[in-house]
Design a protein around this motif. Structure first.
Motif, PDB file in Angstrom:
ATOM      1  N   ASP A  41      -9.563 -32.994 -51.028  1.00  0.00           N
ATOM      2  CA  ASP A  41      -9.906 -33.347 -49.627  1.00  0.00           C
ATOM      3  C   ASP A  41      -9.709 -32.348 -48.569  1.00  0.00           C
ATOM      4  O   ASP A  41     -10.458 -32.251 -47.672  1.00  0.00           O
ATOM      5  CB  ASP A  41      -8.713 -34.493 -49.394  1.00  0.00           C
ATOM      6  N   GLN A  42      -8.681 -31.597 -48.872  1.00  0.00           N
ATOM      7  CA  GLN A  42      -8.316 -30.644 -47.743  1.00  0.00           C
ATOM      8  C   GLN A  42      -9.446 -29.395 -47.711  1.00  0.00           C
ATOM      9  O   GLN A  42      -9.861 -28.894 -46.522  1.00  0.00           O
ATOM     10  CB  GLN A  42      -7.208 -29.849 -47.827  1.00  0.00           C
ATOM     11  N   TYR A  43     -10.015 -28.969 -48.720  1.00  0.00           N
ATOM     12  CA  TYR A  43     -10.685 -27.918 -48.804  1.00  0.00           C
ATOM     13  C   TYR A  43     -12.107 -28.029 -49.401  1.00  0.00           C
ATOM     14  O   TYR A  43     -13.001 -27.285 -49.417  1.00  0.00           O
ATOM     15  CB  TYR A  43     -10.152 -26.676 -49.994  1.00  0.00           C
ATOM     16  N   LEU A  44     -12.632 -29.469 -49.454  1.00  0.00           N
ATOM     17  CA  LEU A  44     -13.972 -29.721 -50.030  1.00  0.00           C
ATOM     18  C   LEU A  44     -14.642 -31.045 -49.328  1.00  0.00           C
ATOM     19  O   LEU A  44     -15.560 -30.765 -48.594  1.00  0.00           O
ATOM     20  CB  LEU A  44     -13.970 -30.099 -51.403  1.00  0.00           C
ATOM     21  N   LEU A  45     -13.813 -32.016 -49.136  1.00  0.00           N
ATOM     22  CA  LEU A  45     -14.384 -33.221 -48.708  1.00  0.00           C
ATOM     23  C   LEU A  45     -14.367 -33.656 -47.226  1.00  0.00           C
ATOM     24  O   LEU A  45     -15.332 -33.996 -46.751  1.00  0.00           O
ATOM     25  CB  LEU A  45     -13.476 -34.498 -49.592  1.00  0.00           C
ATOM     26  N   ARG A  46     -13.450 -33.596 -46.661  1.00  0.00           N
ATOM     27  CA  ARG A  46     -13.099 -33.835 -45.092  1.00  0.00           C
ATOM     28  C   ARG A  46     -13.966 -32.997 -44.370  1.00  0.00           C
ATOM     29  O   ARG A  46     -14.472 -31.932 -44.683  1.00  0.00           O
ATOM     30  CB  ARG A  46     -11.626 -33.889 -44.726  1.00  0.00           C
ATOM     31  N   ASP A  47     -14.161 -33.529 -43.061  1.00  0.00           N
ATOM     32  CA  ASP A  47     -15.199 -32.876 -42.047  1.00  0.00           C
ATOM     33  C   ASP A  47     -14.433 -31.609 -41.887  1.00  0.00           C
ATOM     34  O   ASP A  47     -13.240 -31.363 -41.235  1.00  0.00           O
ATOM     35  CB  ASP A  47     -15.349 -33.793 -40.827  1.00  0.00           C
ATOM     36  N   GLY A  48     -15.380 -30.503 -41.825  1.00  0.00           N
ATOM     37  CA  GLY A  48     -15.043 -29.224 -41.757  1.00  0.00           C
ATOM     38  C   GLY A  48     -14.120 -28.537 -42.662  1.00  0.00           C
ATOM     39  O   GLY A  48     -13.503 -27.445 -42.598  1.00  0.00           O
ATOM     40  N   ALA A  49     -14.146 -29.160 -43.969  1.00  0.00           N
ATOM     41  CA  ALA A  49     -12.977 -28.603 -45.134  1.00  0.00           C
ATOM     42  C   ALA A  49     -13.593 -27.272 -45.506  1.00  0.00           C
ATOM     43  O   ALA A  49     -12.976 -26.861 -45.955  1.00  0.00           O
ATOM     44  CB  ALA A  49     -12.886 -29.708 -46.177  1.00  0.00           C
ATOM     45  N   LEU A  50     -15.021 -27.356 -45.607  1.00  0.00           N
ATOM     46  CA  LEU A  50     -15.984 -25.979 -46.061  1.00  0.00           C
ATOM     47  C   LEU A  50     -16.034 -24.880 -45.128  1.00  0.00           C
ATOM     48  O   LEU A  50     -16.448 -24.086 -45.306  1.00  0.00           O
ATOM     49  CB  LEU A  50     -17.315 -26.410 -46.278  1.00  0.00           C
TER      50      LEU A  50
END
Length: 245
Positions: A60-69
């Motif tokens: 969730d933190q590093y792939l899914l949420r808005d701006g995680a990428l």
């Protein structure tokens, strides 16, 4: 440290997966006839929740949420892959459940046979998926808190199924009225146990809350109610698909 302790005890007693949100009820009712099988399934649920919640937190933190990428570069900062949450969370859960199934079958064939279909069905247990979705909705900030929440939620579910299994073993020798035998008396006992667990709320919430905190808690409760409804609907569809296969 205080935040970890508060989250640990609240997840076990106040926000118990069974008694507060009634998630994972199918396994809770079906595998709670004997203490030995309840302990085995409860331990498996603790392991799966303790592993999948922090893993899904990382996703969730590093792939899914808005701006995680954003860690990939500025050009990826506007990407939002949150629509993939269900798919990736379930994939992580299914992987861990498969690992648990292999280990239990290898080292405890008797427990594997007694659990039967309910061991692989942990993959579609709404309590397991609910743990990851609650972690996401509560915006848990650190990996340590995510692990804490997964572990304590699993312990809460373990205590619930262990308690009802011990009681059901005892009431076999009690004179229960015929209409209430089986699931009837089990639901009544579950309701009474839920009242007992919810009574811990007065000791762990810390008394009066500021109006702003009350509003935040209300909004969080509405969001969790929505997640519970969606989780149960998805779990029913997954179970039906498995049964049809």
């Amino acid at each position: 440290m205080l935040e970890h302790v508060e989250l640990f005890f609240k997840s076990i007693f106040i926000d118990n997966m069974v008694f507060a949100t009634f998630l994972g009820m199918c396994s809770y009712l079906a595998v709670s006839k004997k203490v030995t099988t309840a302990v085995g399934l409860g331990a498996a649920v603790i392991f799966v929740l303790a592993v999948t919640v922090p893993l899904n937190w990382l996703l969730d933190q590093y792939l899914l949420r808005d701006g995680a990428l954003a860690w990939l570069g500025p050009e990826y900062a506007d990407y939002n892959l949150s629509f993939l949450s269900f798919i990736l969370f379930i994939a992580t859960i299914a992987t861990m459940v498969q690992l648990v199934e292999i280990v239990v079958e290898k080292f405890s064939p008797a427990l594997y046979n007694s659990l039967g279909i309910f061991l692989p069905l942990i993959a579609v247990n709404c309590a397991i998926l609910g743990g990851s979705l609650f972690m996401q909705s509560r915006d848990i900030q650190t990996l340590g808190l995510a692990f804490n929440y997964g572990l304590s939620s699993g312990i809460g579910w373990f205590l619930a199924i262990l308690a009802i299994a011990a009681i059901r073993e005892k009431i076999r020798y009690s004179n229960v009225p015929p209409p209430l035998r089986g699931l009837g008396i089990t639901f009544i006992i579950t309701g009474l146990m839920a009242i007992g667990f919810m009574s811990f709320g007065g000791m762990l919430t810390g008394g009066d809350e500021a109006p702003k905190e009350v509003e935040q808690n209300t909004a969080q409760q509405l969001e969790e109610d929505k997640i519970i409804k969606e989780t149960k609907e998805n779990t029913v569809s997954y179970n039906n698909a498995i049964i049809n296969e």
